[in-house]
Design a protein around this motif. Structure first.
Motif, PDB file in Angstrom:
ATOM      1  N   LEU A 227       6.250  14.248  12.295  1.00 42.86           N
ATOM      2  CA  LEU A 227       5.312  13.395  13.023  1.00 42.86           C
ATOM      3  C   LEU A 227       5.820  11.958  13.159  1.00 42.86           C
ATOM      4  N   GLY A 228       7.034  11.700  12.690  1.00 46.88           N
ATOM      5  CA  GLY A 228       7.650  10.396  12.882  1.00 46.88           C
ATOM      6  C   GLY A 228       7.546   9.446  11.710  1.00 46.88           C
ATOM      7  N   VAL A 229       7.110   9.941  10.545  1.00 45.06           N
ATOM      8  CA  VAL A 229       6.986   9.093   9.367  1.00 45.06           C
ATOM      9  C   VAL A 229       8.314   9.067   8.617  1.00 45.06           C
ATOM     10  N   ASN A 230       8.820   7.885   8.329  1.00 47.59           N
ATOM     11  CA  ASN A 230      10.008   7.739   7.495  1.00 47.59           C
ATOM     12  C   ASN A 230       9.560   7.910   6.039  1.00 47.59           C
ATOM     13  N   VAL A 231       9.665   9.126   5.545  1.00 49.78           N
ATOM     14  CA  VAL A 231       9.023   9.503   4.290  1.00 49.78           C
ATOM     15  C   VAL A 231       9.525   8.666   3.113  1.00 49.78           C
ATOM     16  N   GLU A 232      10.820   8.631   2.918  1.00 48.61           N
ATOM     17  CA  GLU A 232      11.360   7.933   1.751  1.00 48.61           C
ATOM     18  C   GLU A 232      11.102   6.435   1.823  1.00 48.61           C
ATOM     19  N   ALA A 233      11.243   5.853   3.008  1.00 47.16           N
ATOM     20  CA  ALA A 233      10.995   4.416   3.151  1.00 47.16           C
ATOM     21  C   ALA A 233       9.530   4.087   2.887  1.00 47.16           C
ATOM     22  N   GLN A 234       8.630   4.892   3.419  1.00 51.55           N
ATOM     23  CA  GLN A 234       7.207   4.662   3.196  1.00 51.55           C
ATOM     24  C   GLN A 234       6.833   4.867   1.738  1.00 51.55           C
ATOM     25  N   LYS A 235       7.450   5.836   1.103  1.00 51.81           N
ATOM     26  CA  LYS A 235       7.164   6.072  -0.309  1.00 51.81           C
ATOM     27  C   LYS A 235       7.520   4.834  -1.132  1.00 51.81           C
ATOM     28  N   LYS A 236       8.669   4.251  -0.853  1.00 51.82           N
ATOM     29  CA  LYS A 236       9.091   3.054  -1.588  1.00 51.82           C
ATOM     30  C   LYS A 236       8.183   1.865  -1.276  1.00 51.82           C
ATOM     31  N   LEU A 237       7.834   1.679  -0.003  1.00 58.36           N
ATOM     32  CA  LEU A 237       7.001   0.554   0.383  1.00 58.36           C
ATOM     33  C   LEU A 237       5.605   0.658  -0.223  1.00 58.36           C
ATOM     34  N   GLN A 238       5.033   1.855  -0.178  1.00 56.11           N
ATOM     35  CA  GLN A 238       3.674   2.035  -0.704  1.00 56.11           C
ATOM     36  C   GLN A 238       3.645   1.855  -2.227  1.00 56.11           C
ATOM     37  N   MET A 239       4.615   2.406  -2.915  1.00 55.22           N
ATOM     38  CA  MET A 239       4.651   2.260  -4.372  1.00 55.22           C
ATOM     39  C   MET A 239       4.946   0.815  -4.767  1.00 55.22           C
ATOM     40  N   LEU A 240       5.750   0.121  -3.948  1.00 56.41           N
ATOM     41  CA  LEU A 240       5.998  -1.296  -4.207  1.00 56.41           C
ATOM     42  C   LEU A 240       4.705  -2.091  -4.072  1.00 56.41           C
ATOM     43  N   ALA A 241       3.911  -1.787  -3.043  1.00 60.48           N
ATOM     44  CA  ALA A 241       2.639  -2.490  -2.851  1.00 60.48           C
ATOM     45  C   ALA A 241       1.694  -2.237  -4.014  1.00 60.48           C
ATOM     46  N   ILE A 242       1.647  -0.983  -4.496  1.00 59.33           N
ATOM     47  CA  ILE A 242       0.790  -0.651  -5.632  1.00 59.33           C
ATOM     48  C   ILE A 242       1.253  -1.384  -6.879  1.00 59.33           C
ATOM     49  N   ALA A 243       2.554  -1.325  -7.144  1.00 61.38           N
ATOM     50  CA  ALA A 243       3.084  -1.952  -8.355  1.00 61.38           C
ATOM     51  C   ALA A 243       2.848  -3.450  -8.350  1.00 61.38           C
ATOM     52  N   LEU A 244       3.016  -4.083  -7.199  1.00 61.12           N
ATOM     53  CA  LEU A 244       2.842  -5.525  -7.104  1.00 61.12           C
ATOM     54  C   LEU A 244       1.388  -5.920  -7.372  1.00 61.12           C
ATOM     55  N   ALA A 245       0.441  -5.251  -6.698  1.00 58.60           N
ATOM     56  CA  ALA A 245      -0.974  -5.609  -6.839  1.00 58.60           C
ATOM     57  C   ALA A 245      -1.518  -5.236  -8.206  1.00 58.60           C
ATOM     58  N   VAL A 246      -1.221  -4.014  -8.659  1.00 57.16           N
ATOM     59  CA  VAL A 246      -1.731  -3.571  -9.959  1.00 57.16           C
ATOM     60  C   VAL A 246      -1.104  -4.379 -11.087  1.00 57.16           C
ATOM     61  N   GLY A 247       0.178  -4.686 -10.964  1.00 52.58           N
ATOM     62  CA  GLY A 247       0.832  -5.500 -11.987  1.00 52.58           C
ATOM     63  C   GLY A 247       0.174  -6.858 -12.138  1.00 52.58           C
ATOM     64  N   ALA A 248      -0.140  -7.500 -11.004  1.00 56.54           N
ATOM     65  CA  ALA A 248      -0.807  -8.802 -11.069  1.00 56.54           C
ATOM     66  C   ALA A 248      -2.215  -8.667 -11.626  1.00 56.54           C
ATOM     67  N   ALA A 249      -2.941  -7.626 -11.200  1.00 54.99           N
ATOM     68  CA  ALA A 249      -4.315  -7.428 -11.681  1.00 54.99           C
ATOM     69  C   ALA A 249      -4.334  -7.204 -13.188  1.00 54.99           C
ATOM     70  N   VAL A 250      -3.458  -6.332 -13.671  1.00 54.82           N
ATOM     71  CA  VAL A 250      -3.419  -6.040 -15.101  1.00 54.82           C
ATOM     72  C   VAL A 250      -3.009  -7.268 -15.898  1.00 54.82           C
ATOM     73  N   SER A 251      -2.155  -8.110 -15.328  1.00 55.17           N
ATOM     74  CA  SER A 251      -1.716  -9.296 -16.065  1.00 55.17           C
ATOM     75  C   SER A 251      -2.876 -10.240 -16.360  1.00 55.17           C
ATOM     76  N   PHE A 252      -3.932 -10.196 -15.539  1.00 47.98           N
ATOM     77  CA  PHE A 252      -5.082 -11.078 -15.746  1.00 47.98           C
ATOM     78  C   PHE A 252      -6.251 -10.380 -16.437  1.00 47.98           C
ATOM     79  N   THR A 253      -6.397  -9.089 -16.240  1.00 47.59           N
ATOM     80  CA  THR A 253      -7.589  -8.394 -16.736  1.00 47.59           C
ATOM     81  C   THR A 253      -7.305  -7.414 -17.857  1.00 47.59           C
ATOM     82  N   GLY A 254      -6.042  -7.102 -18.117  1.00 40.69           N
ATOM     83  CA  GLY A 254      -5.737  -6.028 -19.044  1.00 40.69           C
ATOM     84  C   GLY A 254      -5.837  -4.682 -18.342  1.00 40.69           C
ATOM     85  N   VAL A 255      -5.688  -3.624 -19.098  1.00 41.64           N
ATOM     86  CA  VAL A 255      -5.681  -2.270 -18.535  1.00 41.64           C
ATOM     87  C   VAL A 255      -7.120  -1.787 -18.391  1.00 41.64           C
TER      88      VAL A 255
END
Length: 337
Positions: A227-255
């Motif tokens: 369907l035209g999705v660059n699977v590996e590139a999207q996987k890296k981008l999406q996981m990077l977005a999760i890691a960035l946001a969750v990492g910052a959130a956890v740094s302030f609020t804990g787990v």
């Protein structure tokens, strides 16, 4: 209309909970006192309580809840596993362990703590995500069946590291580490909100741009590629977005666990699995859920505060058990068919 009505309801409920968060606590205020304090009038101590303590706390809690819930949706779509969530696949615990390292281990350079903690926590969550995917990868593809097992292994490893740091920590450091383990938004400050917003920009963009991509992904990686999705590139981008946001959130609020598991499942039952609607709805209702959990944690044992991570675990753990039982019955019925 159903989805729009649900979103509007979530925004209204969230605003109501935020108002009650300003009013209630160990030092309750009247609605008039809250209004006067918001306007910068009234007694000086009321102004400090509302504008410097309770308002940033409510906003940080809402933002963290939205980030965790939306991250859960993306993780479940990428892994095609309904039990995937940042807290269950090692991302949250990796961020918490890295933040604990920042507390205990002396650093050879100085950096403002408000920036240093999110950066360190981000790399911890990113390394955990890389480790989980590496353990689950076979012949160039990620084996989604082993993602949770890999996540359990990483959780155990980072938990052991946090335990070692707890053993080595002095009293002030020990109190800070306990903060990560239990989760809280009590120490919210305005600079933290700005930092979390900056770190959450990729995730916020993904919420409004990745619906069709994740819908295609749920059909399978091969189908998504057709369907035209660059699977590996999207996987890296999406996981990077999760890691960035969750990492910052956890740094302030804990787990804070289970937000990314409970909210997406409830919403799928209500509105279906279309990620164009599911992603923004999860962000809204994740904010509502954490606002409610924080309000409960503040009023249930006044004048003390129950850690918010305990409240979310008391709600999320039974739901997780029920989900496991449902999956077991579904698999059993399929095998007998």
């Amino acid at each position: 209309m159903k989805g729009k009505g649900l979103a509007a309801s979530g925004i209204v409920v969230g605003l109501i909970l935020m108002l009650y968060s300003l009013r209630l606590g160990a030092f309750p205020l009247s609605w008039f006192d809250v209004w006067e304090a918001l306007m910068g009038r009234g007694e000086p101590n009321h102004v400090v309580i509302i504008r410097e303590l309770r308002l940033p706390r409510a906003i940080l809690g809402a933002l963290c809840g939205g980030v965790l819930a939306a991250s859960g949706v993306i993780a479940q779509a990428i892994l095609r596993n309904p039990m995937a969530a940042p807290s269950l696949i090692g991302i949250s615990s990796g961020a918490g362990f890295a933040a604990a390292c920042a507390i205990v281990i002396p650093m050879p350079f100085t950096l403002p703590l408000i920036w240093f903690q999110p950066v360190v926590a981000f790399f911890g969550s990113l390394l955990s995500a890389i480790a989980v995917f590496g353990l689950a990868k076979s012949e160039g593809k990620t084996d989604t069946a082993t993602i949770l097992l890999a996540g359990l292994a990483i959780n155990s490893l980072t938990g052991a590291g946090t335990g070692l740091l707890t053993f080595l920590a002095n009293d002030p450091q020990l109190r800070n580490i306990s903060f990560w383990n239990l989760g809280s938004v009590a120490a919210a400050e305005w600079p933290q909100i700005m930092v979390l917003l900056i770190f959450s920009i990729p995730l916020l963009l993904s919420i409004f741009t990745s619906g069709n991509i994740l819908n295609a992904w749920m059909l399978g990686e091969d189908e998504a590629h057709l369907l035209g999705v660059n699977v590996e590139a999207q996987k890296k981008l999406q996981m990077l977005a999760i890691a960035l946001a969750v990492g910052a959130a956890v740094s302030f609020t804990g787990v804070i666990g289970f937000v990314g598991l409970v909210i997406p499942h409830i919403l799928r039952f209500m509105i279906g699995a279309d990620h164009r609607s599911l992603l923004p709805q999860s962000f809204i209702w994740g904010s509502v859920f954490l606002l409610l959990a924080d309000l409960v944690s503040r009023v249930i044992v006044i004048p003390l505060e129950l850690p918010i991570g305990i409240v979310t675990a008391l709600i999320g753990a039974p739901y997780f058990i029920v989900l496991l039982r449902q999956q077991y019955r579904t698999r059993k019925n399929y095998d007998h068919a």
